[in-house]
Design a protein around this motif. Structure first.
Motif, PDB file in Angstrom:
ATOM      1  N   THR A 181      10.027  -4.104   0.606  1.00 12.28           N
ATOM      2  CA  THR A 181      10.947  -3.111   1.190  1.00 12.28           C
ATOM      3  C   THR A 181      10.406  -2.578   2.506  1.00 12.28           C
ATOM      4  O   THR A 181      10.485  -1.378   2.785  1.00 12.28           O
ATOM      5  CB  THR A 181      11.182  -1.947   0.209  1.00 12.28           C
ATOM      6  N   ILE A 182       9.822  -3.442   3.330  1.00 12.35           N
ATOM      7  CA  ILE A 182       9.250  -3.018   4.608  1.00 12.35           C
ATOM      8  C   ILE A 182      10.379  -2.666   5.574  1.00 12.35           C
ATOM      9  O   ILE A 182      11.305  -3.441   5.791  1.00 12.35           O
ATOM     10  CB  ILE A 182       8.352  -4.119   5.179  1.00 12.35           C
ATOM     11  N   MET A 183      10.279  -1.481   6.172  1.00 14.18           N
ATOM     12  CA  MET A 183      11.302  -0.983   7.083  1.00 14.18           C
ATOM     13  C   MET A 183      10.799  -1.066   8.525  1.00 14.18           C
ATOM     14  O   MET A 183       9.606  -0.901   8.802  1.00 14.18           O
ATOM     15  CB  MET A 183      11.641   0.470   6.750  1.00 14.18           C
ATOM     16  N   LEU A 184      11.715  -1.307   9.454  1.00 16.12           N
ATOM     17  CA  LEU A 184      11.336  -1.373  10.859  1.00 16.12           C
ATOM     18  C   LEU A 184      10.776  -0.044  11.357  1.00 16.12           C
ATOM     19  O   LEU A 184       9.946  -0.015  12.276  1.00 16.12           O
ATOM     20  CB  LEU A 184      12.537  -1.790  11.699  1.00 16.12           C
ATOM     21  N   GLU A 185      11.206   1.051  10.777  1.00 20.87           N
ATOM     22  CA  GLU A 185      10.658   2.354  11.150  1.00 20.87           C
ATOM     23  C   GLU A 185       9.156   2.400  10.891  1.00 20.87           C
ATOM     24  O   GLU A 185       8.382   2.918  11.706  1.00 20.87           O
ATOM     25  CB  GLU A 185      11.361   3.460  10.357  1.00 20.87           C
ATOM     26  N   SER A 186       8.721   1.837   9.753  1.00 19.31           N
ATOM     27  CA  SER A 186       7.295   1.783   9.439  1.00 19.31           C
ATOM     28  C   SER A 186       6.554   0.873  10.409  1.00 19.31           C
ATOM     29  O   SER A 186       5.428   1.169  10.829  1.00 19.31           O
ATOM     30  CB  SER A 186       7.094   1.285   8.002  1.00 19.31           C
ATOM     31  N   ILE A 194       1.276  -0.283   5.120  1.00 24.84           N
ATOM     32  CA  ILE A 194       2.562  -0.936   4.860  1.00 24.84           C
ATOM     33  C   ILE A 194       2.298  -1.896   3.706  1.00 24.84           C
ATOM     34  O   ILE A 194       1.690  -2.948   3.890  1.00 24.84           O
ATOM     35  CB  ILE A 194       3.092  -1.669   6.099  1.00 24.84           C
TER      36      ILE A 194
END
Length: 272
Positions: free
Chosen positions: A122-127, A91
């Motif tokens: 642009t860190i996504m909760l999915e990651s 991440i």
């Protein structure tokens, strides 16, 4: 006198935003004239040292790629020493990915040896959810640094690597291993890159909890500049102190004071 060399933090020490701090360019030129080695250290893993070098050159600094050491580089070197040609779920952004590829690591989406958290906008909760499951299934959690936030100019901040690491630690019950400042891993690597001993190393930084803590714990001479995040009134909060405190890096252009720092002789500067 034995040789001396400098580890130098960047944002708040030699520049703010896109402008050099007065005296910073002259200081670097002075180090070159005196043949004193130096290395810029940054806890930002978003960019490669080439990218950072270009930014500094645009400001007018006489620097090369090899003058910059990022926490992404330190993380990659550390992991390569622990396991050659390992795998990682990352991440983070391009700088960290590039450094991992440079040491032979493969970036994967399942069953990695390590989950690595770096700087990211642009860190996504999915990651994050995916990382949580990987860690619960045995992947080791590695942080490029534990800075809770990052300044973005105009007095504003964004969440730093440490904020996302804390979320993963809370969700998994596992503690991350951090490589960036104040970790002795990055500090020791930087010292060795300059071929210096502990007594020959001087750290200039603006942050007590990373630059000064990390360097002081290693036994380096420490110089705190008040041109960045740390204010003079903040110092009472800490149970440790720098060897020297200066308003800005311009102070080091004073030959008498500069010599005092080289021999770690306190007493000249009014802030000390």
């Amino acid at each position: 006198m034995d040789k001396r060399g400098f580890l130098i933090d960047m944002d708040g020490v030699i520049y703010k935003g896109s402008e050099p701090i007065p005296g910073a360019i002259d200081f670097i030129n002075m180090l070159r004239e005196k043949n004193l080695p130096f290395l810029f250290l940054t806890n930002n893993s978003q960019r490669t040292n080439r990218d950072v070098c270009y930014k500094l050159q645009k400001m007018g600094f006489d620097v090369a790629d090899g003058d910059i050491f990022t926490c992404g580089m330190a993380t990659a070197k550390y992991l390569a020493s622990r396991k050659e040609y390992g795998t990682a779920y990352v991440i983070g952004e391009g700088g960290l990915l590039t450094e991992l590829h440079n040491v032979g690591y493969s970036i994967v989406d399942d069953h990695p040896d390590f989950v690595i958290i770096g700087e990211g906008r642009t860190i996504m909760l999915e990651s994050v959810d995916k990382a949580i499951n990987m860690i619960m299934n045995g992947a080791k959690l590695i942080a490029t640094n534990l800075d809770p936030n990052c300044p973005v100019g105009n007095g504003s901040f964004r969440a730093g690597c440490g904020a996302f690491v804390a979320m993963l630690e809370c969700a998994t019950g596992r503690k991350a291993f951090s490589v960036g400042k104040p970790s002795p891993v990055m500090m020791r690597m930087a010292r060795k890159l300059l071929d210096l001993s502990t007594d020959e190393t001087i750290m200039i930084g603006d942050t007590m909890g990373t630059d000064i803590l990390g360097a002081g714990s290693m036994g380096f001479t420490t110089v705190l500049t008040l041109s960045g995040v740390t204010r003079e009134e903040d110092l009472v909060q800490f149970g440790y102190s720098p060897d020297f405190i200066i308003p800005s890096i311009r102070e080091l252009l004073n030959p008498e004071f500069f010599d005092q720092v080289l021999v770690k002789q306190r007493g000249y500067n009014s802030y000390v």
